[in-house]
Design a protein around this motif. Structure first.
Motif, PDB file in Angstrom:
ATOM      1  N   GLU A 189      -5.873  -1.793  -4.309  1.00 46.74           N
ATOM      2  CA  GLU A 189      -5.496  -0.409  -3.522  1.00 46.74           C
ATOM      3  C   GLU A 189      -4.404  -0.828  -2.588  1.00 46.74           C
ATOM      4  N   GLU A 190      -4.299  -2.065  -1.890  1.00 45.01           N
ATOM      5  CA  GLU A 190      -3.647  -2.141  -0.976  1.00 45.01           C
ATOM      6  C   GLU A 190      -2.122  -2.875  -1.490  1.00 45.01           C
TER       7      GLU A 190
ATOM      8  N   ASP B 251       0.761  -1.018  -0.086  1.00 46.47           N
ATOM      9  CA  ASP B 251       0.024   0.097  -0.089  1.00 46.47           C
ATOM     10  C   ASP B 251       0.890   1.342   0.083  1.00 46.47           C
ATOM     11  N   GLU B 252       0.576   2.148  -0.683  1.00 51.60           N
ATOM     12  CA  GLU B 252       1.457   3.427  -0.952  1.00 51.60           C
ATOM     13  C   GLU B 252       1.467   4.093   0.579  1.00 51.60           C
ATOM     14  N   GLN B 253       0.325   4.463   0.895  1.00 48.70           N
ATOM     15  CA  GLN B 253       0.166   5.024   2.260  1.00 48.70           C
ATOM     16  C   GLN B 253       1.361   4.311   3.478  1.00 48.70           C
ATOM     17  N   ARG B 254       1.038   2.984   3.492  1.00 47.44           N
ATOM     18  CA  ARG B 254       1.998   2.398   4.359  1.00 47.44           C
ATOM     19  C   ARG B 254       3.458   2.358   3.828  1.00 47.44           C
ATOM     20  N   ASP B 255       3.789   2.307   2.730  1.00 45.82           N
ATOM     21  CA  ASP B 255       5.189   2.578   2.123  1.00 45.82           C
ATOM     22  C   ASP B 255       5.747   4.025   2.456  1.00 45.82           C
ATOM     23  N   GLU B 256       4.869   5.065   2.403  1.00 45.24           N
ATOM     24  CA  GLU B 256       5.396   6.331   2.815  1.00 45.24           C
ATOM     25  C   GLU B 256       5.588   6.349   4.208  1.00 45.24           C
ATOM     26  N   LEU B 257       4.926   5.635   4.951  1.00 46.99           N
ATOM     27  CA  LEU B 257       5.492   5.876   6.671  1.00 46.99           C
ATOM     28  C   LEU B 257       7.053   5.557   6.885  1.00 46.99           C
TER      29      LEU B 257
ATOM     30  N   SER C 252      -0.421  -1.206  -4.383  1.00 46.09           N
ATOM     31  CA  SER C 252      -0.243  -0.126  -5.654  1.00 46.09           C
ATOM     32  C   SER C 252       1.140   0.210  -5.930  1.00 46.09           C
TER      33      SER C 252
ATOM     34  N   PRO D 115       9.618   8.140   1.730  1.00 44.80           N
ATOM     35  CA  PRO D 115       8.736   9.039   1.039  1.00 44.80           C
ATOM     36  C   PRO D 115       8.857   8.721  -0.436  1.00 44.80           C
TER      37      PRO D 115
END
Length: 198
Positions: free
Chosen positions: A114-115, A92-98, A117, A101
């Motif tokens: 979506e999970e 997931d892009e949001q999890r990777d950004e944690l 991506s 970036p």
């Protein structure tokens, strides 16, 4: 299917075995292609009568350069009580950004979901998800490792790098009469890494 006796002119034009006329029974809707018919004949004849063999390889088998070192690391970690996990590199892009970036995006990329991506930029992303899954399923004692790859950019060039991710979550039992149970600390994980380095 029309049955025929053995033909001495097999393979020649006009031979009985050169062509077969087959009619699909109404109760066998799954038999549609030639390979389905071949499979059905083999099943009726008896699959155990065919010798087991692998298809011939088109290229010679060779181990990857990092195979020996990766296997040695895996054996050592298993000896220390860790379990190997294998995850897909899509996260997931949001999890990777944690964790980082900059993510690796590909143009015209069809995402799995979506999970999933983007490609992971560090092994911590999938390891954190594995720990989370285990804790959510009441597994409080977890020792995991993964030998995988992470994906980053070097300028405009994408780079794929092997990575080792290790995670440990559990209570340490009393070591002596006056010791109490405690959570594992970074020092305990460092001890495992020191033993791995030996």
């Amino acid at each position: 299917m029309r049955q025929c006796a053995w033909d001495k002119n097999r393979g020649q034009e006009g031979a009985l075995l050169a062509s077969w006329e087959c009619t699909q029974p109404s109760w066998r809707a799954e038999v549609e292609r030639e390979i389905d018919l071949i499979e059905e004949i083999a099943r009726v004849y008896g699959l155990e009568k065919f010798p087991p063999r692998l298809p011939a390889a088109r290229t010679g088998a060779a181990r990857l350069p990092q195979y020996e070192s990766g296997s040695a690391v895996a054996r050592a970690l298993i000896g220390l009580g860790y379990r190997e996990i294998v995850t897909i590199p899509h996260v997931d892009e949001q999890r990777d950004e944690l964790f980082r970036p900059a993510v690796w995006r590909r143009q015209n990329w069809r995402t799995l979901s979506e999970e999933a991506s983007v490609l992971r930029s560090t092994g911590s992303v999938t390891m954190a998800a594995a720990i989370e899954w285990n804790l959510n399923h009441s597994q409080r004692s977890v020792k995991l490792f993964e030998i995988g790859r992470h994906y980053r950019f070097n300028g405009a060039t994408p780079v794929e790098t092997p990575v080792l991710a290790i995670a440990r979550q559990e209570k340490r039992g009393p070591q002596g009469l006056y010791d109490a149970a405690r959570d594992y600390s970074f020092a305990d994980l460092k001890g495992d890494l020191d033993r791995l380095a030996q």
